[in-house]
Design an enzyme around this catalytic site. Structure first.
Site, PDB file in Angstrom:
ATOM      1  N   HIS A 101       0.832  -1.205   0.000  1.00 41.36           N
ATOM      2  CA  HIS A 101       0.000   0.000   0.000  1.00 41.36           C
ATOM      3  C   HIS A 101       0.863   1.250   0.000  1.00 41.36           C
ATOM      4  O   HIS A 101       2.050   1.222   0.335  1.00 41.36           O
ATOM      5  CB  HIS A 101      -0.922   0.032   1.231  1.00 41.36           C
ATOM      6  CG  HIS A 101      -0.161   0.150   2.523  1.00 41.36           C
ATOM      7  ND1 HIS A 101       0.576  -0.885   3.049  1.00 41.36           N
ATOM      8  CD2 HIS A 101      -0.020   1.194   3.382  1.00 41.36           C
ATOM      9  CE1 HIS A 101       1.134  -0.490   4.171  1.00 41.36           C
ATOM     10  NE2 HIS A 101       0.796   0.772   4.399  1.00 41.36           N
ATOM     11  N   HIS A 251       4.717   0.124   0.222  1.00 43.54           N
ATOM     12  CA  HIS A 251       5.474  -0.672   1.175  1.00 43.54           C
ATOM     13  C   HIS A 251       4.586  -1.767   1.760  1.00 43.54           C
ATOM     14  O   HIS A 251       3.352  -1.731   1.670  1.00 43.54           O
ATOM     15  CB  HIS A 251       6.077   0.201   2.280  1.00 43.54           C
ATOM     16  CG  HIS A 251       5.062   0.943   3.098  1.00 43.54           C
ATOM     17  ND1 HIS A 251       4.379   2.050   2.641  1.00 43.54           N
ATOM     18  CD2 HIS A 251       4.590   0.719   4.348  1.00 43.54           C
ATOM     19  CE1 HIS A 251       3.555   2.473   3.564  1.00 43.54           C
ATOM     20  NE2 HIS A 251       3.645   1.678   4.621  1.00 43.54           N
TER      21      HIS A 251
END
Ligand code: SIN
Length: 275
Positions: A101, A251
């Site tokens: 995300h 990440h």
């Protein structure tokens, strides 16, 4: 490479740099802030070691880069609404960021960046993996880039936060969570680089496409963006900090350390509407 006030050691040629020669517990000079901005635009995620911050110091650090964001679902500790606790232990049933995300991409003006400080880390595991969405964009063929140009996608917090609240037994029936439509390819306001801006956590569909076409394109983009060639993996130590640019990276937090404890705080810097 070094800038005037900091040491910058790239971790990979595409993404990630270790930053030295700076004490983040102290107010920063204009030169230090400018250099950190420059390093962030160039390397997309910055790593710092041996920085022991309290909540006020962490908020002061974040405010050097803009006003602080308040999380739409998770409240901060008393008196610190801008702080997002990041904590997992033996009792945890989930952790933040278990899927790829960009933070709170469901906001109309999603966060510029996030500064995560961990004071307690497991003996092994608990890494965070960052992927350069500009490197992922650059690697697409010209014809695929042309297909994406002008497309927008919807990002919603509803399914994300309700699932998390259900797992934690929190009643959120009266809550309304953010939802926004953003370009699939966004332009970084500082570097001018284009980057993919869809993610498997918040993005629900590509606007105006039949469901099957939307699903096929998003599935390809998630698969493409998750290639190791675009990634850097951060191995935490106590009192480490990662400062990432949500406009340029996605990440994912590895929860491979249960029942060990991993704990700290995130401050999140407000951003602009993607273009
Ligand atoms: C997050 O998504 O902000 C959590 C990242 C992490 O815990 O490594």
């Amino acid at each position: 490479m070094s800038l005037a006030s900091i040491e910058v050691k790239p971790v990979t040629p595409r993404i990630g740099a270790e930053i030295g020669g700076i004490d983040l517990t102290r107010p920063l000079s204009n030169q230090q802030v400018d250099d950190l901005h420059e390093a962030l635009a160039a390397h997309q995620v910055l790593f710092f070691r041996n920085q022991q911050l309290d909540l006020e110091q962490q908020k002061a650090l974040g405010r050097h880069f803009g006003p602080l964001h308040i999380h739409p679902n998770t409240p901060g500790p008393a008196g610190h609404p801008e702080i997002l606790p990041i904590h997992a232990d033996a009792e945890s049933k989930q952790v933040a960021g278990e899927r790829w995300h960009s933070d709170v991409s469901c906001d109309e003006e999603p966060p510029l960046g996030s500064i995560l400080y961990l004071h307690t880390v497991p003996p092994s595991g608990g890494d965070t993996i960052f992927a350069s969405m500009s490197a992922a964009y650059d690697a697409l063929s010209p014809k695929f880039k042309a297909l994406l140009e002008g497309l927008t996608a919807t990002h919603s917090g509803d399914h994300v936060y309700r699932r998390s609240n259900a797992i934690r037994g929190i009643d959120d029936r009266d809550r309304v969570f953010p939802k926004a439509s953003h370009p699939i390819v966004r332009t970084h306001p500082v570097s001018g680089r284009k980057a993919l801006y869809v993610n498997e956590t918040f993005t629900t569909h590509i606007d105006g496409l039949p469901e099957e076409e939307s699903r096929a394109i998003l599935s390809f983009l998630y698969h493409h963006a998750a290639q190791p060639a675009f990634q850097v993996r951060f191995r935490w130590q106590p009192d480490s900090i990662a400062f990432w640019d949500n406009r340029a990276v996605q990440h994912i937090a590895m929860w491979d350390y249960h029942p060990q404890v991993r704990s700290g705080y995130r401050v999140t810097v407000k951003g602009d509407r993607p273009f």
